[in-house]
Scaffold this motif. Structure first.
Motif, PDB file in Angstrom:
ATOM      1  N   ASP A  49     124.440 105.928  62.635  1.00  0.00           N
ATOM      2  CA  ASP A  49     125.696 105.523  62.012  1.00  0.00           C
ATOM      3  C   ASP A  49     125.365 104.826  60.702  1.00  0.00           C
ATOM      4  O   ASP A  49     125.134 103.626  60.662  1.00  0.00           O
ATOM      5  N   VAL A  50     125.310 105.614  59.628  1.00  0.00           N
ATOM      6  CA  VAL A  50     124.937 105.063  58.319  1.00  0.00           C
ATOM      7  C   VAL A  50     126.003 105.319  57.259  1.00  0.00           C
ATOM      8  O   VAL A  50     125.763 105.104  56.076  1.00  0.00           O
ATOM      9  N   ASP A  51     127.154 105.799  57.657  1.00  0.00           N
ATOM     10  CA  ASP A  51     128.271 105.998  56.727  1.00  0.00           C
ATOM     11  C   ASP A  51     127.946 106.937  55.570  1.00  0.00           C
ATOM     12  O   ASP A  51     128.076 106.577  54.411  1.00  0.00           O
ATOM     13  N   GLY A  52     127.514 108.142  55.891  1.00  0.00           N
ATOM     14  CA  GLY A  52     127.334 109.128  54.830  1.00  0.00           C
ATOM     15  C   GLY A  52     126.340 110.226  55.124  1.00  0.00           C
ATOM     16  O   GLY A  52     126.701 111.383  55.168  1.00  0.00           O
ATOM     17  N   VAL A  53     125.088 109.890  55.320  1.00  0.00           N
ATOM     18  CA  VAL A  53     124.053 110.924  55.439  1.00  0.00           C
ATOM     19  C   VAL A  53     123.575 111.097  56.883  1.00  0.00           C
ATOM     20  O   VAL A  53     122.460 111.553  57.123  1.00  0.00           O
ATOM     21  N   ASP A  54     124.417 110.783  57.828  1.00  0.00           N
ATOM     22  CA  ASP A  54     124.075 110.887  59.244  1.00  0.00           C
ATOM     23  C   ASP A  54     123.555 112.287  59.586  1.00  0.00           C
ATOM     24  O   ASP A  54     122.556 112.427  60.295  1.00  0.00           O
ATOM     25  N   TYR A  55     124.255 113.320  59.075  1.00  0.00           N
ATOM     26  CA  TYR A  55     123.848 114.703  59.324  1.00  0.00           C
ATOM     27  C   TYR A  55     122.393 114.915  58.937  1.00  0.00           C
ATOM     28  O   TYR A  55     121.609 115.483  59.701  1.00  0.00           O
ATOM     29  N   TRP A  56     122.016 114.483  57.744  1.00  0.00           N
ATOM     30  CA  TRP A  56     120.667 114.715  57.228  1.00  0.00           C
ATOM     31  C   TRP A  56     119.617 113.940  58.012  1.00  0.00           C
ATOM     32  O   TRP A  56     118.500 114.434  58.227  1.00  0.00           O
ATOM     33  N   LEU A  57     119.956 112.746  58.471  1.00  0.00           N
ATOM     34  CA  LEU A  57     119.005 111.974  59.273  1.00  0.00           C
ATOM     35  C   LEU A  57     118.747 112.668  60.610  1.00  0.00           C
ATOM     36  O   LEU A  57     117.604 112.754  61.075  1.00  0.00           O
ATOM     37  N   TRP A  58     119.821 113.172  61.239  1.00  0.00           N
ATOM     38  CA  TRP A  58     119.644 113.881  62.509  1.00  0.00           C
ATOM     39  C   TRP A  58     118.872 115.179  62.283  1.00  0.00           C
ATOM     40  O   TRP A  58     117.970 115.511  63.056  1.00  0.00           O
ATOM     41  N   ARG A  59     119.192 115.901  61.223  1.00  0.00           N
ATOM     42  CA  ARG A  59     118.479 117.155  60.940  1.00  0.00           C
ATOM     43  C   ARG A  59     116.987 116.900  60.729  1.00  0.00           C
ATOM     44  O   ARG A  59     116.145 117.627  61.270  1.00  0.00           O
ATOM     45  N   ASP A  60     116.644 115.874  59.956  1.00  0.00           N
ATOM     46  CA  ASP A  60     115.230 115.533  59.752  1.00  0.00           C
ATOM     47  C   ASP A  60     114.557 115.195  61.079  1.00  0.00           C
ATOM     48  O   ASP A  60     113.417 115.604  61.330  1.00  0.00           O
ATOM     49  N   PHE A  61     115.245 114.444  61.925  1.00  0.00           N
ATOM     50  CA  PHE A  61     114.738 114.084  63.251  1.00  0.00           C
ATOM     51  C   PHE A  61     114.456 115.350  64.059  1.00  0.00           C
ATOM     52  O   PHE A  61     113.363 115.509  64.625  1.00  0.00           O
ATOM     53  N   LEU A  62     115.409 116.270  64.099  1.00  0.00           N
ATOM     54  CA  LEU A  62     115.254 117.504  64.873  1.00  0.00           C
ATOM     55  C   LEU A  62     114.158 118.401  64.296  1.00  0.00           C
ATOM     56  O   LEU A  62     113.350 118.960  65.045  1.00  0.00           O
ATOM     57  N   GLU A  63     114.123 118.540  62.988  1.00  0.00           N
ATOM     58  CA  GLU A  63     113.124 119.403  62.355  1.00  0.00           C
ATOM     59  C   GLU A  63     111.704 118.879  62.551  1.00  0.00           C
ATOM     60  O   GLU A  63     110.747 119.647  62.485  1.00  0.00           O
ATOM     61  N   SER A  64     111.561 117.590  62.812  1.00  0.00           N
ATOM     62  CA  SER A  64     110.231 117.008  63.020  1.00  0.00           C
ATOM     63  C   SER A  64     109.692 117.307  64.421  1.00  0.00           C
ATOM     64  O   SER A  64     108.538 117.015  64.710  1.00  0.00           O
ATOM     65  N   GLY A  65     110.529 117.874  65.280  1.00  0.00           N
ATOM     66  CA  GLY A  65     110.116 118.166  66.642  1.00  0.00           C
ATOM     67  C   GLY A  65     110.428 117.050  67.621  1.00  0.00           C
ATOM     68  O   GLY A  65     110.120 117.141  68.804  1.00  0.00           O
TER      69      GLY A  65
END
Length: 163
Positions: A49-65
């Motif tokens: 919950d960061v008010d903006g780039v939540d999508y990108w943080l989750w995507r980076d998390f997932l792409e890292s394995g």
């Protein structure tokens, strides 16, 4: 606040990290921060919950394995549920992704939407979702087969340009 959380959680064996996260700077992306602090690759709960780039943080998390059994993530409730909108990858962004965009991201990594609040979506991995369904805590198919309208900054699905 972080010191209070650390005092509460470190005795339980939880890792407490206070860091400025980024969706642009490689050294400050979520996977880099978690790796620097020797956090486990798989966690029970990930809350973003960061008010903006939540999508990108989750995507980076997932792409890292990395993986989480349950993900709670903020979405932009001012957009229709079937509108697919991903904000530009920029730390200065203050308007978040649509629910449909987060659903598409989750589904690409075998996560299912299991619940929403006014501002947050709750996703579960396949194994956790199966347990939730088995125990009657999630309705089978509740959020599936929804029509998703794809829209971005350049065109709408009918081929007309502009937003």
């Amino acid at each position: 606040k972080c010191e209070k959380l650390r005092a509460l959680h470190e005795p339980l064996g939880n890792v407490c990290v206070e860091a400025l996260v980024s969706c642009e700077d490689e050294a400050r992306k979520l996977p880099a921060i978690l790796g620097k602090h020797s956090c486990p690759w798989s966690v029970d709960l990930l809350s973003i919950d960061v008010d903006g780039v939540d999508y990108w943080l989750w995507r980076d998390f997932l792409e890292s394995g990395r993986a989480a059994k349950v993900v709670v993530i903020e979405f932009n409730p001012s957009m229709p549920d079937d509108l697919h909108y991903v904000p530009p990858r920029a730390d200065a962004q203050r308007h978040g992704a649509s629910l449909a965009a987060l659903c598409a991201l989750g589904e690409a990594y075998d996560y299912s939407l299991v619940e929403t609040t006014l501002f947050n979506a709750v996703f579960a991995d396949a194994a956790t979702r199966a347990i939730l369904v088995e125990r009657g805590l999630v309705e089978l198919g509740r959020f599936h087969n929804q029509k998703v309208l794809v829209w971005d900054d350049f065109h709408d699905p009918t081929g007309h340009f502009g937003i």
